[in-house]
Scaffold this active site. Sequence first.
Site, PDB file in Angstrom:
ATOM      1  N   PRO A 198       0.804  -1.227   0.000  1.00 28.84           N
ATOM      2  CA  PRO A 198       0.000   0.000   0.000  1.00 28.84           C
ATOM      3  C   PRO A 198       0.840   1.282   0.000  1.00 28.84           C
ATOM      4  O   PRO A 198       0.367   2.335  -0.402  1.00 28.84           O
ATOM      5  CB  PRO A 198      -0.850  -0.101   1.265  1.00 28.84           C
ATOM      6  CG  PRO A 198      -0.421  -1.308   1.998  1.00 28.84           C
ATOM      7  CD  PRO A 198       0.513  -2.096   1.145  1.00 28.84           C
ATOM      8  N   GLU A 237      -0.763  -9.708   7.187  1.00 30.17           N
ATOM      9  CA  GLU A 237      -0.190  -8.381   7.500  1.00 30.17           C
ATOM     10  C   GLU A 237       0.917  -8.003   6.522  1.00 30.17           C
ATOM     11  O   GLU A 237       1.557  -6.963   6.665  1.00 30.17           O
ATOM     12  CB  GLU A 237       0.350  -8.358   8.933  1.00 30.17           C
ATOM     13  CG  GLU A 237      -0.733  -8.311  10.000  1.00 30.17           C
ATOM     14  CD  GLU A 237      -1.798  -7.264   9.713  1.00 30.17           C
ATOM     15  OE1 GLU A 237      -1.445  -6.109   9.449  1.00 30.17           O
ATOM     16  OE2 GLU A 237      -2.987  -7.623   9.736  1.00 30.17           O
ATOM     17  N   ARG A 281      -2.693  -4.396 -22.065  1.00 32.21           N
ATOM     18  CA  ARG A 281      -3.344  -3.559 -23.095  1.00 32.21           C
ATOM     19  C   ARG A 281      -2.337  -2.796 -23.937  1.00 32.21           C
ATOM     20  O   ARG A 281      -2.615  -2.404 -25.059  1.00 32.21           O
ATOM     21  CB  ARG A 281      -4.238  -2.491 -22.448  1.00 32.21           C
ATOM     22  CG  ARG A 281      -5.427  -2.960 -21.730  1.00 32.21           C
ATOM     23  CD  ARG A 281      -6.098  -1.803 -21.015  1.00 32.21           C
ATOM     24  NE  ARG A 281      -6.504  -0.735 -21.914  1.00 32.21           N
ATOM     25  CZ  ARG A 281      -7.540  -0.797 -22.737  1.00 32.21           C
ATOM     26  NH1 ARG A 281      -8.287  -1.875 -22.754  1.00 32.21           N
ATOM     27  NH2 ARG A 281      -7.842   0.224 -23.524  1.00 32.21           N
ATOM     28  N   ASP A 307      -7.538   6.427 -25.375  1.00 34.84           N
ATOM     29  CA  ASP A 307      -7.758   6.123 -23.960  1.00 34.84           C
ATOM     30  C   ASP A 307      -7.343   7.311 -23.097  1.00 34.84           C
ATOM     31  O   ASP A 307      -6.397   8.018 -23.433  1.00 34.84           O
ATOM     32  CB  ASP A 307      -6.897   4.925 -23.531  1.00 34.84           C
ATOM     33  CG  ASP A 307      -7.571   3.585 -23.815  1.00 34.84           C
ATOM     34  OD1 ASP A 307      -8.778   3.586 -24.072  1.00 34.84           O
ATOM     35  OD2 ASP A 307      -6.865   2.565 -23.771  1.00 34.84           O
TER      36      ASP A 307
HETATM   37  C1  LIG Z   1      -4.110  -6.356   4.663  1.00 35.10           C
HETATM   38  S1  LIG Z   1      -2.806  -5.873   3.610  1.00 35.10           S
HETATM   39  C2  LIG Z   1      -1.493  -5.510   4.720  1.00 35.10           C
HETATM   40  C3  LIG Z   1      -1.509  -4.120   5.223  1.00 35.10           C
HETATM   41  C4  LIG Z   1      -0.284  -3.768   6.011  1.00 35.10           C
HETATM   42  N1  LIG Z   1      -0.248  -4.480   7.238  1.00 35.10           N
HETATM   43  C5  LIG Z   1      -0.185  -2.265   6.304  1.00 35.10           C
HETATM   44  O1  LIG Z   1       0.067  -1.880   7.402  1.00 35.10           O
HETATM   45  O2  LIG Z   1      -0.373  -1.467   5.384  1.00 35.10           O
HETATM   46  C6  LIG Z   1      -2.312  -7.351   2.842  1.00 35.10           C
HETATM   47  C7  LIG Z   1      -1.604  -7.210   1.518  1.00 35.10           C
HETATM   48  O3  LIG Z   1      -2.462  -6.639   0.543  1.00 35.10           O
HETATM   49  C8  LIG Z   1      -1.696  -5.952  -0.421  1.00 35.10           C
HETATM   50  N2  LIG Z   1      -2.228  -4.575  -0.517  1.00 35.10           N
HETATM   51  C9  LIG Z   1      -3.061  -3.970   0.345  1.00 35.10           C
HETATM   52  N3  LIG Z   1      -3.383  -2.730  -0.062  1.00 35.10           N
HETATM   53  C10 LIG Z   1      -2.725  -2.533  -1.229  1.00 35.10           C
HETATM   54  C11 LIG Z   1      -2.644  -1.446  -2.135  1.00 35.10           C
HETATM   55  N4  LIG Z   1      -3.306  -0.315  -1.929  1.00 35.10           N
HETATM   56  N5  LIG Z   1      -1.880  -1.593  -3.241  1.00 35.10           N
HETATM   57  C12 LIG Z   1      -1.203  -2.736  -3.468  1.00 35.10           C
HETATM   58  N6  LIG Z   1      -1.249  -3.802  -2.634  1.00 35.10           N
HETATM   59  C13 LIG Z   1      -1.995  -3.717  -1.532  1.00 35.10           C
HETATM   60  C14 LIG Z   1      -0.249  -5.998   0.026  1.00 35.10           C
HETATM   61  O4  LIG Z   1       0.404  -7.021  -0.677  1.00 35.10           O
HETATM   62  C15 LIG Z   1      -0.371  -6.329   1.486  1.00 35.10           C
HETATM   63  O5  LIG Z   1       0.748  -7.010   1.980  1.00 35.10           O
END
Ligand SMILES: C[S@@+](CC[C@H](N)C(=O)[O-])C[C@H]1O[C@@H](n2cnc3c(N)ncnc32)[C@H](O)[C@@H]1O
Length: 256
Positions: free
Chosen positions: A90, A117, A154, A169
């Site tokens: 994230p 997590e 794409r 696009d």
């Molecule tokens: C529940 S999330 C973990 C969140 C993490 N513990 C934190 O504090 O931000 C589980 C997984 O989802 C993916 N993920 C969650 N949000 C994302 C986003 N906005 N973009 C890309 N991957 C995401 C990541 O691979 C992450 O390890």
Amino acid sequence: MSLRFFVFTIFPDFFECFKNFGIVNKAIKLGKVQIQTINLRDFTEDKHRTVDDVVYGGGPGMLLKPEPIFKAYDYIKTVSKNPYVIITEPWGRKFDQNFAKELSQKEDIVIICGRYEGVDERVKTIVDEEVSIGDFILSGGEPAATVIMDSTIRLLPDVLSEKESLTVDSFSDGLLGYPNYTRPPEFRGMKVPEVLMSGNHKLIALWRRFQQLKKTYEKRPDLLEKANLSVEDKKMLNYIYKGKDFEAYLKGEKID
Ligand SMILES: C[S@@+](CC[C@H](N)C(=O)[O-])C[C@H]1O[C@@H](n2cnc3c(N)ncnc32)[C@H](O)[C@@H]1O
């Protein structure tokens, strides 16, 4: 030459539907892309095929263990000389059209999908880039991986039948796309703009450009700062800033 994606996941079935429809499926059939899911459980050694463990130092949730990910990576290195490794996070670099363009130039891409997590921090030593699809939290990296792959695929040469559709696009030239209509010409009192049925291609192109600029100004004005604008674009924008419509621009109505 085709682009190869290797997706590290604990839910390989998640990608079956993704691979079987639309442009992605067409690109696979054309041999432009290969999507291979790598089930991290296949790289475990215990009888329960464990991929996660508790967090050192305490705290809620589980983490993906490093061993299956490193072992899967070792395997990929036997089939690919130089894979580009991304991990969904994230806080990563925000995914956008330019990012997709960069990925479309690569040969082999590994996408590591986090779960729970996230992953053990040591995994980052094999990662080239952390990628986020937005400021929100998903339950896992799989939906993000499909977003990343779809928009990259794409852009591969000859995947879209009309080259046109790439250039019209949104974001392809830094602006949002223009509005489109199909038949019928009138529906519930709402008419298709006459200019689109005029057959005058030059006029239609002007109208579309005006609408692109207007939409971008109204919905994403930040994009205008970076867009490559011609003298004519800037002239149109002057009308748009003053709330004037396409007809006013066409007539060359005076604006102060
Ligand atoms: C529940 S999330 C973990 C969140 C993490 N513990 C934190 O504090 O931000 C589980 C997984 O989802 C993916 N993920 C969650 N949000 C994302 C986003 N906005 N973009 C890309 N991957 C995401 C990541 O691979 C992450 O390890």
